[in-house]
Design an enzyme around this catalytic site. Structure first.
Site, PDB file in Angstrom:
ATOM      1  N   LYS A 265      23.310 -31.778  16.919  1.00 52.34           N
ATOM      2  CA  LYS A 265      23.661 -32.363  15.621  1.00 52.34           C
ATOM      3  C   LYS A 265      22.531 -32.097  14.630  1.00 52.34           C
ATOM      4  O   LYS A 265      21.396 -32.519  14.840  1.00 52.34           O
ATOM      5  CB  LYS A 265      23.894 -33.873  15.769  1.00 52.34           C
ATOM      6  CG  LYS A 265      24.035 -34.614  14.432  1.00 52.34           C
ATOM      7  CD  LYS A 265      24.318 -36.107  14.611  1.00 52.34           C
ATOM      8  CE  LYS A 265      24.252 -36.862  13.281  1.00 52.34           C
ATOM      9  NZ  LYS A 265      24.492 -38.310  13.420  1.00 52.34           N
ATOM     10  N   ASP A 270      21.134 -38.146   6.523  1.00 49.89           N
ATOM     11  CA  ASP A 270      22.370 -38.921   6.666  1.00 49.89           C
ATOM     12  C   ASP A 270      22.278 -40.193   5.834  1.00 49.89           C
ATOM     13  O   ASP A 270      21.728 -41.200   6.271  1.00 49.89           O
ATOM     14  CB  ASP A 270      22.595 -39.263   8.149  1.00 49.89           C
ATOM     15  CG  ASP A 270      23.877 -40.068   8.363  1.00 49.89           C
ATOM     16  OD1 ASP A 270      24.707 -40.113   7.419  1.00 49.89           O
ATOM     17  OD2 ASP A 270      24.045 -40.621   9.467  1.00 49.89           O
ATOM     18  N   LYS A 277      24.758 -46.145   3.736  1.00 48.68           N
ATOM     19  CA  LYS A 277      23.926 -47.010   4.578  1.00 48.68           C
ATOM     20  C   LYS A 277      23.103 -47.949   3.708  1.00 48.68           C
ATOM     21  O   LYS A 277      22.808 -47.623   2.559  1.00 48.68           O
ATOM     22  CB  LYS A 277      22.935 -46.144   5.379  1.00 48.68           C
ATOM     23  CG  LYS A 277      23.530 -45.340   6.497  1.00 48.68           C
ATOM     24  CD  LYS A 277      22.442 -44.531   7.199  1.00 48.68           C
ATOM     25  CE  LYS A 277      22.996 -43.703   8.330  1.00 48.68           C
ATOM     26  NZ  LYS A 277      23.531 -44.479   9.447  1.00 48.68           N
ATOM     27  N   ASP A 288      17.892 -37.072  11.413  1.00 49.74           N
ATOM     28  CA  ASP A 288      19.227 -37.043  12.019  1.00 49.74           C
ATOM     29  C   ASP A 288      19.609 -35.620  12.481  1.00 49.74           C
ATOM     30  O   ASP A 288      20.747 -35.363  12.848  1.00 49.74           O
ATOM     31  CB  ASP A 288      20.254 -37.591  11.014  1.00 49.74           C
ATOM     32  CG  ASP A 288      21.451 -38.244  11.695  1.00 49.74           C
ATOM     33  OD1 ASP A 288      21.333 -38.615  12.879  1.00 49.74           O
ATOM     34  OD2 ASP A 288      22.511 -38.365  11.038  1.00 49.74           O
ATOM     35  N   ASP A 347      30.126 -42.386   7.512  1.00 46.26           N
ATOM     36  CA  ASP A 347      28.825 -42.454   8.189  1.00 46.26           C
ATOM     37  C   ASP A 347      28.938 -42.036   9.664  1.00 46.26           C
ATOM     38  O   ASP A 347      27.926 -41.815  10.321  1.00 46.26           O
ATOM     39  CB  ASP A 347      28.265 -43.878   8.071  1.00 46.26           C
ATOM     40  CG  ASP A 347      26.786 -43.949   8.417  1.00 46.26           C
ATOM     41  OD1 ASP A 347      26.151 -42.878   8.505  1.00 46.26           O
ATOM     42  OD2 ASP A 347      26.286 -45.072   8.589  1.00 46.26           O
ATOM     43  N   GLU A 349      29.524 -39.214  10.858  1.00 45.83           N
ATOM     44  CA  GLU A 349      29.661 -37.803  10.487  1.00 45.83           C
ATOM     45  C   GLU A 349      29.247 -36.848  11.597  1.00 45.83           C
ATOM     46  O   GLU A 349      29.707 -35.721  11.653  1.00 45.83           O
ATOM     47  CB  GLU A 349      28.838 -37.522   9.213  1.00 45.83           C
ATOM     48  CG  GLU A 349      27.348 -37.248   9.430  1.00 45.83           C
ATOM     49  CD  GLU A 349      26.572 -38.403  10.037  1.00 45.83           C
ATOM     50  OE1 GLU A 349      27.044 -39.548   9.951  1.00 45.83           O
ATOM     51  OE2 GLU A 349      25.502 -38.162  10.628  1.00 45.83           O
ATOM     52  N   ARG A 351      29.874 -36.855  14.783  1.00 49.15           N
ATOM     53  CA  ARG A 351      30.996 -36.464  15.654  1.00 49.15           C
ATOM     54  C   ARG A 351      31.940 -35.496  14.931  1.00 49.15           C
ATOM     55  O   ARG A 351      32.613 -34.696  15.567  1.00 49.15           O
ATOM     56  CB  ARG A 351      31.730 -37.723  16.150  1.00 49.15           C
ATOM     57  CG  ARG A 351      32.387 -38.539  15.074  1.00 49.15           C
ATOM     58  CD  ARG A 351      32.701 -39.944  15.536  1.00 49.15           C
ATOM     59  NE  ARG A 351      31.516 -40.814  15.544  1.00 49.15           N
ATOM     60  CZ  ARG A 351      31.531 -42.095  15.902  1.00 49.15           C
ATOM     61  NH1 ARG A 351      32.652 -42.671  16.307  1.00 49.15           N
ATOM     62  NH2 ARG A 351      30.425 -42.808  15.864  1.00 49.15           N
TER      63      ARG A 351
END
Ligand code: BES
Ligand code: ZN
Ligand code: ZN
Length: 495
Positions: A265, A270, A277, A288, A347, A349, A351
Site C-alpha cells: 500500500k 492519507d 480524518k 501510509d 478513508d 482507501e 483496500r
C-alpha cells in the site's frame, strides 16, 4: 560505515568502545564472564557486586579507560535471560551497541558476539543491527552538526571461531540493513517531498543500483485497463497516481513455477479524503506508504541476493485528499476484476487501491500474493504496536512467514478470516462495500481484499501500528521502523 569481522582476542582490539554482552542469569564462573574479569582485573565482578549493573535486556554500563583492554571504553550490555535468546535478539543487541557508541561520540566499535548460531548467520544479523542502530532521521535539521555516524563496526566471535562465512554474512546483513533504512527513510519523508511521482523516481533510482527493472503505469494506462477503484482514491489529489512494477533483472519467467507478487500500500498521504480524518496525529499519515516502502526494500534485497523463486513487486502509489473532484461516500465504481464497490467511507482507501493491484497482479500471471499495508486502525486496537496482523488463504505460506519471526524479529499474529465476517461488507446497491460495522475491522478489511484474490493463494499483512515507533528503542531511532522488509526478504532466503 565499514562493517568487518575480526578474529583477534577481544583485549587486543583497539577501538573507541568494546561492547560486551552479559546474560542476566549466568554464573560468575561462566567462561565469557571469567574471560572479561581476567582481562580487566574483575570488572564484571565489581559492577555486579556493587549492584550498579544488572544485565537486563538492553541495559548498559559504560566504563572509561578499562584496565587490560586496548579499547578506550567498555560497554557492558545486558542480554536478558538465556531462554529468550534468538537471532533476532542479537540484531537488537548489536543495534544497542551501535546506538550507545554513537551517543558517546565513538567512531570505532567492536561488538563481542557470543552465540551458538552459525557464524555466517550471526555476522549477518550483527551487520543488520549495526546499520539499523546507526540510523537517525533528523535529515531536515539545519543546525550545524558534526557527524555522529559510526565509522567502523567490528564483529568478533567470543568463541574464537575462524572468519569462515562471516564475510558473506556481513555482505548479506549489509544489504538487508541498508534496505530496512531505505524503507525507514521513505516512510519518514514528509508528504510534500514523497509524492506518488517522487516515490516512483526513488524506486527507479534504488532499483537501478540494486538490479531491478522498474516500470511505471500512468493514469491513462490505468484508465484503459479499468483500474477504477485505484483511480477513485487518486481523484481528489492534484498528484497523479502511479502503479510501480518492480522486477528482478535477469530473472527469467519460468512457466509452471510459482510467481510471487509482493504488493505494498503506497498512500503517500492519507487525509481520509471526503471522510476526512481528525487533525490529531494526521501527520502520521505521511507514513501510509510504509507497506510500499517495505516492498521496495525487500525487492532491493532480493535483486542482490538472487532467490531461487520468481518474485515481483507492485506498488500502487496515490495521495488521498478531499477536493471538488474527490470520490464521495456512496459512489459506486467498477474494479479491474469487474466487481462493483460501493465506497461508503473514502478513508478506507488502502483496500481500494489494493483491490485493483491484486487483480492486476493476477492478470500478469502472479500465482501467490502477499500484500502489506498500514490498512486499519482496528488492527492497532486488536494487537497494539507489537504484532502485525496476518490473515489469508494460504496457510502454508502463513506458517512459513510465522516461522521466520525468530530471525526477523518482526512479530506476526494470525487473525481468522471465516466467511461469517463477509456479510458485514455486503452492499445493497453493489457487489460489495468498502467498510463493515464497528467490529473486527482488521478482518473485514481482509475479507474485502480476499474478494479480489479469489482462489489465488494470498496472505495479507496489516502493519498499521508497527510501521512507526513513537518512543524509540535502545537499538533503533524513533520514527519509521521499516517493518516488513526483513519478513518479505527472509521468506525467499529459506525456501
Ligand atoms: N491508513 C489508515 C489506517 C491507519 C490508521 C494506519 C492509523 C495507521 C495508523 C486507513 O486508511 C484508514 O483510515 N482506515 C480506516 C478504515 C475505516 C474507515 C473502516 C480506519 O482504520 O479507521
Ligand atoms: Zn484511510
Ligand atoms: Zn490509509
Amino acid at each position: 560505515m565499514i562493517i568487518e569481522f575480526v578474529d583477534r582476542r577481544f583485549p587486543e582490539i583497539p577501538c573507541d568502545l568494546l561492547a560486551y554482552p552479559l546474560f542476566e542469569d549466568e554464573p560468575e564462573d561462566a567462561p565469557a564472564v571469567v574471560a572479561l574479569d581476567r582481562a580487566t582485573g574483575g570488572v564484571v565482578h565489581t559492577m555486579r557486586s556493587s549492584g550498579e549493573f544488572k544485565p537486563k535486556l538492553h541495559s548498559t554500563c559504560l566504563i572509561h579507560n578499562p584496565r587490560g583492554l586496548k579499547a578506550r571504553r567498555l560497554l557492558l550490555l545486558g542480554i536478558g535471560k538465556k531462554k529468550d535468546l534468538n537471532l533476532a535478539r542479537w540484531r537488537d543487541l548489536a543495534g544497542t551497541a551501535a546506538r550507545s557508541a554513537k551517543s558517546a561520540a565513538c567512531k570505532t566499535v567492536a561488538f563481542a558476539a557470543r552465540s551458538e548460531a552459525r557464524l555466517a548467520d550471526l555476522a549477518r544479523i550483527c551487520a543488520e543491527g549495526a546499520l539499523i542502530g546507526n540510523y537517525d532521521s533528523d535529515i531536515y535539521k539545519t543546525r550545524e552538526k558534526e557527524s555522529r555516524e559510526l565509522e567502523r563496526f567490528l564483529v568478533l566471535d567470543l568463541k574464537g571461531r575462524a572468519a569462515n562465512g562471516a564475510e558473506e554474512g556481513i555482505r548479506r546483513g549489509t544489504i538487508i540493513g541498508d534496505a530496512v533504512n531505505l524503507a525507514r527513510n521513505l516512510a519518514n519523508e514528509p508528504a510534500n517531498v514523497l509524492t506518488p511521482a517522487s516515490f516512483a523516481e526513488k524506486c527507479t533510482a534504488a532499483g537501478s543500483v540494486a538490479g531491478l527493472e522498474v516500470e511505471v503505469l500512468e493514469r491513462g494506462e490505468m484508465e484503459k485497463l479499468g483500474m477504477n477503484t485505484l483511480l477513485a482514491v487518486a481523484r481528489g489529489s492534484d498528484e497523479p497516481p502511479k502503479l510501480i512494477i518492480l522486477r528482478i533483472k535477469g530473472q527469467r519467467r519460468r512457466k509452471g513455477a510459482p510467481l510471487y507478487a509482493l504488493l505494498g500500500k503506497g498512500v503517500t498521504f492519507d487525509s481520509g479524503g471526503i471522510s476526512i480524518k481528525p487533525a490529531e496525529k494526521m501527520e502520521d499519515m505521511k507514513a501510509d506508504m510504509a507497506g510500499a516502502a517495505a516492498v521496495l526494500g525487500a525487492m532491493v534485497c532480493l535483486a542482490q541476493l538472487r532467490p531461487a523463486q520468481q518474485v515481483i513487486g507492485l506498488i500502487p502509489a496515490v495521495e488521498n485528499l478531499p477536493s471538488g473532484k474527490a470520490t464521495k461516500p456512496g459512489d459506486v465504481v467498477k474494479t479491474l476484476l469487474g466487481k462493483t464497490v460501493e465506497i461508503i467511507n473514502t478513508d478506507a482507501e488502502g483496500r481500494l487501491i489494493l483491490a485493483d493491484t491484486i487483480a492486476y497482479a493476477r492478470s500478469i500471471g502472479a500465482t501467490r500474493l502477499i500484500d502489506i499495508a498500514t490498512l486499519t486502525g482496528a488492527c492497532i486496537v486488536a494487537l497494539g504496536m507489537v504484532y502485525a496482523g496476518m490473515m489469508g488463504t494460504d496457510q502454508q505460506l502463513m506458517d512459513r512467514l510465522q516461522k521466520n519471526c525468530g530471525v526477523t524479529g518482526e512479530k506476526l499474529w494470525q487473525l481468522p478470516l471465516d466467511d461469517d465476517y463477509r456479510k458485514a461488507i455486503q452492499s445493497e446497491i453493489a457487489d460489495i462495500k468498502n467498510v463493515g460495522n464497528r467490529w473486527g475491522g482488521a478482518i473485514t478489511a481482509g475479507k474485502f481484499l480476499q474478494e479480489f484474490a479469489e482462489d489465488t493463494p494470498w496472505v495479507h499483512l496489516d502493519i498499521a501500528g508497527v510501521d512507526l515507533d513513537h518512543d524509540g528503542r535502545p537499538f533503533a531511532a524513533k520514527g519509521a521502523t521499516g517493518f516488513g522488509v526483513r519478513t518479505l526478504t527472509q521468506l525467499f532466503l529459506t525456501g
